[in-house]
Design an enzyme around this catalytic site. Structure first.
Site, PDB file in Angstrom:
ATOM      1  N   CYS A  87      -0.174   4.073   2.312  1.00  0.00           N
ATOM      2  CA  CYS A  87      -0.183   4.054   3.713  1.00  0.00           C
ATOM      3  C   CYS A  87       1.311   4.073   4.337  1.00  0.00           C
ATOM      4  O   CYS A  87       1.474   4.354   5.355  1.00  0.00           O
ATOM      5  CB  CYS A  87      -0.408   2.404   3.964  1.00  0.00           C
ATOM      6  SG  CYS A  87      -2.097   1.882   3.431  1.00  0.00           S
ATOM      7  N   ASP A  88       2.261   3.444   3.402  1.00  0.00           N
ATOM      8  CA  ASP A  88       3.677   3.549   3.874  1.00  0.00           C
ATOM      9  C   ASP A  88       4.803   4.704   3.243  1.00  0.00           C
ATOM     10  O   ASP A  88       5.850   4.337   3.521  1.00  0.00           O
ATOM     11  CB  ASP A  88       4.328   2.173   3.597  1.00  0.00           C
ATOM     12  CG  ASP A  88       3.431   1.090   4.332  1.00  0.00           C
ATOM     13  OD1 ASP A  88       2.876   1.227   5.613  1.00  0.00           O
ATOM     14  OD2 ASP A  88       3.216   0.061   3.820  1.00  0.00           O
ATOM     15  N   CYS A 145       0.891  -1.070   0.078  1.00  0.00           N
ATOM     16  CA  CYS A 145      -0.049  -0.179  -0.108  1.00  0.00           C
ATOM     17  C   CYS A 145       0.723   1.127  -0.093  1.00  0.00           C
ATOM     18  O   CYS A 145       1.573   1.720   0.919  1.00  0.00           O
ATOM     19  CB  CYS A 145      -0.907  -0.180   1.290  1.00  0.00           C
ATOM     20  SG  CYS A 145      -1.984   1.649   1.249  1.00  0.00           S
TER      21      CYS A 145
END
Length: 311
Positions: free
Chosen positions: A136-137, A133
């Site tokens: 997300c990261d 993701c």
């Protein structure tokens, strides 16, 4: 008993909910996590009609959810562990931590999850430089050189997003050309921070406490090379979330649900919509269309069942 329970609150599930509620069906949407699916972690959507300058994924799904609730759709956070036929009551029983829920029809809109590479080091370093993701990261990769695996729209979109954070993004693709749309390809090729490694696959992820390198195999000549990176983001396809239906409905060889054009599965009363369905194009616009069709098919099924019982 519910008229229809929709499992999954992504675009397909929410569209199904809107159409089912407007058709007068008692409708419940169940979602094991946060509504939105992959749309919620998509930074920008430019190909969904009606938004001339694009829209952020979280904003789009927020509007879809609000629209469904406006028509009386109940949305609950509840995991479904299985689906089975309810012989005595008719319809289906959904197995949940709170007991069984009875419903006349079911619409499966559970979507897909990331397909891992299944190579040494990948699972061990998941969350320590290995990611599925980008949004997300992304901050984890600030000023680092990283690699993105994949050549489709999702991979290229996320590579360009990651290029805002990473010093360099290497796109690794097993072919000599991308599968992404021409517009996305042109944008990626013009991005100075994005480079491409063609005809290659990742065969190993190396590192102690964090990703330090990946081993690449050239698919044409079999040559192995080690490429130092500090992050690996995988977009190598999707796995359908169909475990709850194992042995119940017919799946294709990849595990996606087989349906007809009315979204009917091999089991009467169970319908499927969105990315979890076997189809050539998985996108928001097709997911929404699938959801609408599935809801109307569920309505027709319920009407027919009632007519049959009355006769």
């Amino acid at each position: 008993m519910q008229d229809v329970v929709i499992i999954g609150a992504g675009p397909a599930g929410l569209a199904a909910g809107i159409y089912a509620a407007r058709a007068g069906l008692v409708t419940l949407v169940l979602e094991r996590a946060v509504p939105g699916g992959k749309v919620r972690i998509t930074e920008r959507i430019d190909n969904y009609p009606g938004f001339a300058y694009g829209i952020d994924g979280p904003e789009l799904i927020t509007q879809m959810k609000a629209q469904a609730e406006r028509f009386g759709v109940a949305i609950r956070r509840l995991n479904v562990a299985g689906v089975k036929k309810a012989q005595d009551a008719g319809g289906f029983a959904l197995v949940t931590p709170e007991g069984e829920l009875l419903t006349r029809t079911v619409i499966i809109a559970t979507g897909t999850g990331p397909r891992p590479l299944d190579v040494p080091g990948e699972e061990r370093l998941n969350g320590r430089g290995v990611s599925y993701c980008a949004i997300c990261d992304a901050e984890e990769f600030l000023d680092k050189e990283i690699a993105v695996v994949g050549g489709g729209d999702s991979a290229i979109k996320e590579a360009m997003y990651l290029a805002r954070f990473a010093r360099k993004v290497n796109v690794i693709h097993r072919r000599a050309e991308l599968r992404a749309s021409q517009v996305l390809q042109e944008q990626a090729f013009a991005n100075e921070r994005v480079s491409f490694i063609w005809n290659s696959v990742v065969v190993e992820v190396r590192g102690e406490d964090w990703v330090e390198a990946i081993v690449l195999k050239n698919v044409e000549n079999g040559t192995l090379t080690s490429h130092p990176v500090e992050g690996l983001v995988v977009f190598a396809g999707n796995l359908p979330h169909t475990k709850i239906l194992e042995g119940l409905v017919e799946l294709d060889r990849m595990g996606f649900i087989k349906t007809d054009e009315q979204m009917r599965t091999s089991v009467p009363g169970i319908f499927a919509a969105g990315d979890v369905r076997s189809k050539p194009l998985r996108d928001i616009v097709t997911a929404v269309a699938d959801g609408a069709t599935a809801a109307l098919s569920a309505q027709k099924y319920i009407i027919l069942q009632r007519q049959t019982k009355a006769s």
